[in-house]
Every structure is written in C-alpha cells, then in structure tokens.
Design a protein around this motif. Structure first.
Motif, PDB file in Angstrom:
ATOM      1  N   VAL A 147      39.061  29.505  36.745  1.00  0.00           N
ATOM      2  CA  VAL A 147      38.225  30.926  37.183  1.00  0.00           C
ATOM      3  C   VAL A 147      37.921  32.010  36.367  1.00  0.00           C
ATOM      4  CG1 VAL A 147      37.658  32.669  38.870  1.00  0.00           C
ATOM      5  CG2 VAL A 147      39.133  30.149  40.063  1.00  0.00           C
ATOM      6  N   LEU A 148      37.343  32.434  36.068  1.00  0.00           N
ATOM      7  CA  LEU A 148      36.583  33.303  34.593  1.00  0.00           C
ATOM      8  C   LEU A 148      36.638  35.208  35.459  1.00  0.00           C
ATOM      9  CD1 LEU A 148      36.645  34.852  32.011  1.00  0.00           C
ATOM     10  CD2 LEU A 148      34.323  33.884  32.821  1.00  0.00           C
ATOM     11  N   ILE A 149      37.674  35.854  35.311  1.00  0.00           N
ATOM     12  CA  ILE A 149      37.878  36.795  36.082  1.00  0.00           C
ATOM     13  C   ILE A 149      37.122  38.257  35.845  1.00  0.00           C
ATOM     14  CG2 ILE A 149      39.659  39.144  37.258  1.00  0.00           C
ATOM     15  CD1 ILE A 149      41.615  36.735  36.950  1.00  0.00           C
ATOM     16  N   VAL A 150      36.489  38.932  35.620  1.00  0.00           N
ATOM     17  CA  VAL A 150      35.412  40.290  35.052  1.00  0.00           C
ATOM     18  C   VAL A 150      35.499  41.057  35.873  1.00  0.00           C
ATOM     19  CG1 VAL A 150      33.324  40.199  34.451  1.00  0.00           C
ATOM     20  CG2 VAL A 150      34.194  38.309  34.293  1.00  0.00           C
ATOM     21  N   ASP A 151      36.638  42.048  35.727  1.00  0.00           N
ATOM     22  CA  ASP A 151      36.683  43.101  36.253  1.00  0.00           C
ATOM     23  C   ASP A 151      37.202  44.566  34.965  1.00  0.00           C
ATOM     24  OD1 ASP A 151      37.817  45.475  37.996  1.00  0.00           O
ATOM     25  OD2 ASP A 151      37.068  43.815  39.408  1.00  0.00           O
ATOM     26  N   ASP A 152      36.024  45.739  35.399  1.00  0.00           N
ATOM     27  CA  ASP A 152      37.342  45.998  33.929  1.00  0.00           C
ATOM     28  C   ASP A 152      38.644  47.143  34.859  1.00  0.00           C
ATOM     29  OD1 ASP A 152      35.386  47.855  36.194  1.00  0.00           O
ATOM     30  OD2 ASP A 152      35.075  49.485  35.100  1.00  0.00           O
ATOM     31  N   ASP A 153      38.659  46.993  36.011  1.00  0.00           N
ATOM     32  CA  ASP A 153      39.658  47.642  36.566  1.00  0.00           C
ATOM     33  C   ASP A 153      41.037  46.459  36.320  1.00  0.00           C
ATOM     34  OD1 ASP A 153      42.836  48.005  38.750  1.00  0.00           O
ATOM     35  OD2 ASP A 153      41.436  48.896  39.566  1.00  0.00           O
ATOM     36  N   CYS A 209      41.100  30.624  33.407  1.00  0.00           N
ATOM     37  CA  CYS A 209      41.291  30.167  32.579  1.00  0.00           C
ATOM     38  C   CYS A 209      40.515  31.563  31.664  1.00  0.00           C
ATOM     39  CB  CYS A 209      39.877  29.130  32.624  1.00  0.00           C
ATOM     40  SG  CYS A 209      38.173  29.735  33.023  1.00  0.00           S
ATOM     41  N   GLY A 210      40.495  32.891  32.222  1.00  0.00           N
ATOM     42  CA  GLY A 210      40.550  33.532  31.346  1.00  0.00           C
ATOM     43  C   GLY A 210      40.110  35.088  31.839  1.00  0.00           C
ATOM     44  N   ILE A 211      40.190  36.569  30.869  1.00  0.00           N
ATOM     45  CA  ILE A 211      39.763  37.494  32.066  1.00  0.00           C
ATOM     46  C   ILE A 211      39.178  38.158  30.936  1.00  0.00           C
ATOM     47  CG2 ILE A 211      40.957  39.678  32.401  1.00  0.00           C
ATOM     48  CD1 ILE A 211      43.429  38.467  33.040  1.00  0.00           C
ATOM     49  N   ASP A 219      34.327  27.499  35.545  1.00  0.00           N
ATOM     50  CA  ASP A 219      33.545  26.738  37.012  1.00  0.00           C
ATOM     51  C   ASP A 219      33.004  27.840  37.866  1.00  0.00           C
ATOM     52  OD1 ASP A 219      34.092  23.887  35.925  1.00  0.00           O
ATOM     53  OD2 ASP A 219      36.152  24.726  36.800  1.00  0.00           O
ATOM     54  N   VAL A 220      33.918  28.951  38.490  1.00  0.00           N
ATOM     55  CA  VAL A 220      33.425  29.893  38.713  1.00  0.00           C
ATOM     56  C   VAL A 220      33.968  31.508  38.448  1.00  0.00           C
ATOM     57  CG1 VAL A 220      34.375  31.299  41.029  1.00  0.00           C
ATOM     58  CG2 VAL A 220      33.952  28.755  40.554  1.00  0.00           C
ATOM     59  N   VAL A 221      33.366  32.363  37.827  1.00  0.00           N
ATOM     60  CA  VAL A 221      33.197  33.436  37.501  1.00  0.00           C
ATOM     61  C   VAL A 221      33.703  34.151  38.744  1.00  0.00           C
ATOM     62  CG1 VAL A 221      32.197  35.336  36.125  1.00  0.00           C
ATOM     63  CG2 VAL A 221      32.180  33.319  35.921  1.00  0.00           C
ATOM     64  N   LEU A 222      34.683  34.949  39.025  1.00  0.00           N
ATOM     65  CA  LEU A 222      34.900  36.374  40.221  1.00  0.00           C
ATOM     66  C   LEU A 222      34.420  38.007  38.805  1.00  0.00           C
ATOM     67  CD1 LEU A 222      36.483  36.467  42.603  1.00  0.00           C
ATOM     68  CD2 LEU A 222      38.554  37.084  41.649  1.00  0.00           C
TER      69      LEU A 222
END
Length: 253
Positions: free
Chosen positions: A11-17, A37-39, A56-59
């Motif tokens: 899971v890749l976490i994408v957030d500016d917080d 797997c990354g931020i 696999d999944v992008v949050l």
C-alpha cells in the motif's frame, strides 16, 4: 487462502497530512497481510512512486499541493502499466458530486475520513482482489446496489437500521471467507456512528421486523432461499443478513 498465507498487499499512502500518514502507516502494518511500501505528500511525488515501486493499492487523498488526487487518477488512467494498481480515495468530504467525479476519473473506491482500521483494512483487501475477480463494477456502485436491495426488502429508508443493514451487508460481502462475527460488525458500525454496538443490533432488529411486516415480493423471494420459512418471525439478525448477502451474491455482484 487465508489472510496469513496470502502475499502481503503493498500500500502506498498519498496524503499531505504528515500526522495522518504516520497513523495510517501504523494501522496498515498492524495487519499481517498489509504493508506500507511508501509515503508521498503531494501528487507529483505520488506519480513518481507509483511508477517506481508499483504498489498494489494507493491510499489517495484528494486535496493536495502541486497535483491533487484527481490529477493523479487521470494521469494513472492515461499511463497504465502491466502492474494493476488500485486506487482507494480518502477525503473528509463525502459530497456526492465529488464521489462521482473521483469514480469517473478511475478510483476504485471512495472512503470518508476518519475510518477505523477494521474498515480500512477490509476495503484495501477488497479493492486489491478486484484484480483477481475481474470486476467491472466499482465498490461505490456495489454499495448503491445494496442500498437499493435493502429498500426493495421493505426496510424504511428513514430508520437507522436501513443504513446499518447496508453497512453490515457490505462487511459480509467484502470478505466471502473469514469475515468477522456479527458482534464485530456491529462494533465497527457503532464506532463509525459514535454509538454502541447493542444500539446498532437493536436498530437492525427493529428494521428487520418492519420489513417482515411489509412482506414485499422481494423479501418473499429472498427468504425463499432459506429452508426455515416457517420460523421467519423468529429470524435472527445474523440469519436474515446472511440470507440477504447470499441473495446479492447470486445476482453476481
């Protein structure tokens, strides 16, 4: 295959917080079958990491600097790779026009913040397995279908149980095997609505009784799947929900 012997979902976490990222990373890695797997903290960085590490999944958060979530979705749609990446959009705004726009741009599911780890983990797993099942219907459309089916069963739309039954059915359908107990499902619903699990159980029970009284054709057809029609007045919440979930599966949702 159980969660423990399945390959880990990356899971890749994408957030500016930044604080949100830390919390979500800890929640994701508390699950044996999930790994962060990354931020990325903006859309441009997200596109770089999506191409580099192929999660696999992008949050994905919608509102970010440089490039917003919609731009990330549009770019990913135009530049598809052989690795199937799924997008689970998260935002504090659940307005319908925003939901529709994200789905139009290629999101696989839309989840409002904040959400508890049980819901988040199941949604990540369900989104990931869309790759294997070859589904052409996104999860938001599935939930809309479930809401329609619950209404056809004769459950009034103006009672709490209507929404609770929908959420319980989603939990059952998201995991065909090893799904949580009904008490666990009630607890998760209660946490989202700042209530108590027994209140959720009672609201569902009341809504089911009303549906039984309405006795719509859809309800009759659904209960025909059960061999215990004579006992329908004493039908438990769990049995009712299981029969309805079975009915929805037979419709190939």
């Amino acid at each position: 295959m159980t969660q423990t012997d399945s390959p880990q979902i990356r899971v890749l976490i994408v957030d500016d917080d930044l604080d949100f990222c830390i919390v979500e990373k800890a929640q994701i890695e508390s699950q044996p079958d999930l790994i962060c797997c990354g931020i990325a903290n903006d859309g441009k960085e997200a596109l770089y990491l999506i191409e580099k590490i192929k999660p696999d999944v992008v949050l994905l958060d919608l509102f970010m600097p440089i490039l917003d979530g919609l731009s990330v979705l549009e770019h990913a749609r135009e530049n598809k790779t052989n690795h199937p990446t799924r997008f689970l959009v998260t935002t504090a705004s659940g307005q319908e026009h925003i939901v529709r726009e994200t789905m139009h741009c290629g999101a696989d599911y839309f989840l409002e913040k904040p959400c508890d780890i049980g819901v988040l983990a199941r949604r990540i797993r369900f989104v990931y397995h869309l790759n294997d099942k070859g589904s052409v219907m996104n999860l938001w459309m599935i939930e809309s279908f479930i809401a329609e089916q619950v209404r056809f069963l004769g459950v009034p739309t103006n009672v709490l149980g209507y929404k609770y039954i929908q959420e319980a059915l989603c939990a059952l359908l998201e995991q065909e095997e090893n799904y949580p107990t009904f008490k666990q499902i009630y607890r998760e619903i209660a946490a989202r609505h700042k209530s108590d699990w027994s209140c959720v159980e009672n609201a569902i029970s009341s809504a089911i009784k009303t549906a039984m009284g309405n006795n719509t054709p859809a309800l009759q057809a659904t209960l025909a799947l059960s061999p215990i029609l004579a006992e329908k007045n004493a039908l438990s919440n769990g049995r009712f929900l299981s029969i309805v979930a079975q009915s929805i599966r037979l419709k190939k949702i």
